[in-house]
Design an enzyme around this catalytic site. Structure first.
Site, PDB file in Angstrom:
ATOM      1  CB  VAL A 127      -2.294  -3.385  -5.367  1.00 12.89           C
ATOM      2  CG1 VAL A 127      -1.469  -2.115  -5.475  1.00 12.89           C
ATOM      3  CG2 VAL A 127      -3.524  -3.281  -6.269  1.00 12.89           C
ATOM      4  CD  GLU A 128       1.168  -2.457  -1.039  1.00 10.98           C
ATOM      5  OE1 GLU A 128       2.406  -2.543  -1.002  1.00 10.98           O
ATOM      6  OE2 GLU A 128       0.564  -1.370  -1.106  1.00 10.98           O
ATOM      7  CB  THR A 129       3.325  -8.807  -2.581  1.00 10.10           C
ATOM      8  OG1 THR A 129       2.152  -9.437  -2.050  1.00 10.10           O
ATOM      9  CG2 THR A 129       3.886  -7.824  -1.557  1.00 10.10           C
TER      10      THR A 129
ATOM     11  CE  LYS B 176       0.783   0.991  -1.145  1.00  3.23           C
ATOM     12  NZ  LYS B 176       0.766   1.044   0.222  1.00  3.23           N
TER      13      LYS B 176
END
Length: 376
Positions: free
Chosen positions: A157-159, A3
């Site tokens: 989204v992050e990883t 994030k």
């Protein structure tokens, strides 16, 4: 959570999970999806907050390091010799300095930003990830009110659903940024650069505390070049403050326990973002012809629907009576797009202070849940 910011970002702006410049880096069964570059910009300006005065006088490295050992030992009750022994294993990484020194990219319009995060591969990966972990995710959803698809979207989204949690030594990354944060040589930027270095110095101290609390070998942890860790990319301070023991084993393990990861992401939204169970995230809106877009300084949902209507905004979907929102303007492929973001939209911006990041997470969650997306 650079994030949720980082970030985490960040925390640096108080970023949430990941510090803002490090995605930002915003970096556990892996799903093959493409990952946007680690330098994807968060276009937001930091929300205004009173900042304490910072001393800009240069401090020699040896003095700063000695002060760090002394202060961290006193603050967290860790023997100074133990801190010294760990720091002796830390390395300065030129690659981290280079990554943090990269010039800011052009702020991409929404119609270019969205395709970096919302692809068919990422949607399919999210649906598969949700299906595989449905029972655990729905349990967290029932306990916290944060929808399973939103938790999955953050992780996507992050990883990329755990496929890219970062390759840097967290200790080395934070040690580098804590004592050798890059300097531009521009006097106008010096205060910000000093604040950033002090932020990372605090995160390094938080890492020592985290290692002791969760029985982690901090010399072995891997993460982003900004020190964000695990499937949800939590900075050490966010890990300590918001991580949850979701599987009941007495530890908060954001590296190996999916139950802990799911519960912690949801807890972050609830505790830091004020997530409202069952509340809307965002709805499309129209702006009356001839009216100018209203662009607040941040995305706090402080504006009544009546006051927004007076500015020309009309929600295009039903919204709860008495709700407050923030207007969001995006550059779409066919022209301006207008949205109303509610408390839960604001909660997503606590992960990464960017209106486009929050919209990407929201729309990815919608796609994962099988709902149709508007054009970019």
């Amino acid at each position: 959570m650079m994030k949720p910011a980082l970030t985490g970002l960040l925390a640096l702006v108080l970023f949430g999970c990941v510090p803002k410049d490090a995605k930002l880096a915003s970096p556990p069964a892996s799903v093959p999806v493409s990952t946007p570059p680690a330098s994807v910009p968060a276009e937001a300006a930091p929300e205004k907050a009173a900042a304490p005065v910072v001393d800009l006088t240069p401090v020699p490295f040896e003095t700063a390091r000695a002060n760090f050992v002394r202060d961290t030992s006193a603050r967290f009750g860790i023997p100074a010799a133990e801190i010294e022994a760990t720091l002796a294993k830390a390395n300065f990484l030129d690659s981290v300095v280079a990554a943090m020194s990269r010039p800011a990219e052009r702020v991409k319009p929404w119609h270019e930003y969205r395709p970096m995060f919302i692809t068919q591969a990422r949607i399919d990966g999210g649906r598969a990830f949700l299906a595989k972990n449905r029972a655990a995710l729905e349990k967290v959803q029932a306990e916290t009110g944060v929808p399973a698809e939103v938790i999955v979207a953050i992780i996507g989204v992050e990883t990329s659903y755990g496929g890219n949690t970062g390759r840097y030594s967290v200790l080395d990354a934070l040690y580098t940024l804590a004592f050798r944060y890059p300097r531009s040589g521009d006097p106008a930027k010096l205060e910000r650069e000093v604040r950033r270095e002090l932020f990372f110095r605090d995160e390094l101290a938080q890492l020592f505390a985290l290692g002791r609390e969760e029985r982690l070998d901090i010399t072995a942890l891997k993460g982003s070049y900004a020190g964000a860790m695990g499937m949800g990319q939590f900075m050490p301070s966010s890990y300590r403050q918001f991580a949850v023991d979701g599987d009941g084993d007495g530890r908060r393990d954001l590296f190996n326990s999916l139950d802990d990861v799911f519960a912690s992401v949801a807890n972050y939204f609830v505790k830091k973002g004020g997530w409202v169970a069952g509340g809307p995230i965002a709805v499309p809106a129209t702006l009356a012809e001839g009216r100018e877009p209203f662009n607040p300084e941040d995305w706090r949902p402080e504006h009544s629907l009546e006051s927004l209507a007076a500015r020309g905004y009309s929600a295009q979907q039903p919204v709860p009576a008495g709700a407050t929102a923030t207007p969001v303007s995006l550059e779409g492929s066919a022209g301006p797009q207008y949205w109303l973001g509610f408390r839960n939209y604001y909660a997503i911006t606590r992960y990464n202070i960017s209106k486009m990041y929050a919209m990407a997470v929201f729309q990815l969650s919608e796609a994962i849940a099988g709902r149709e997306l508007p054009p970019a």
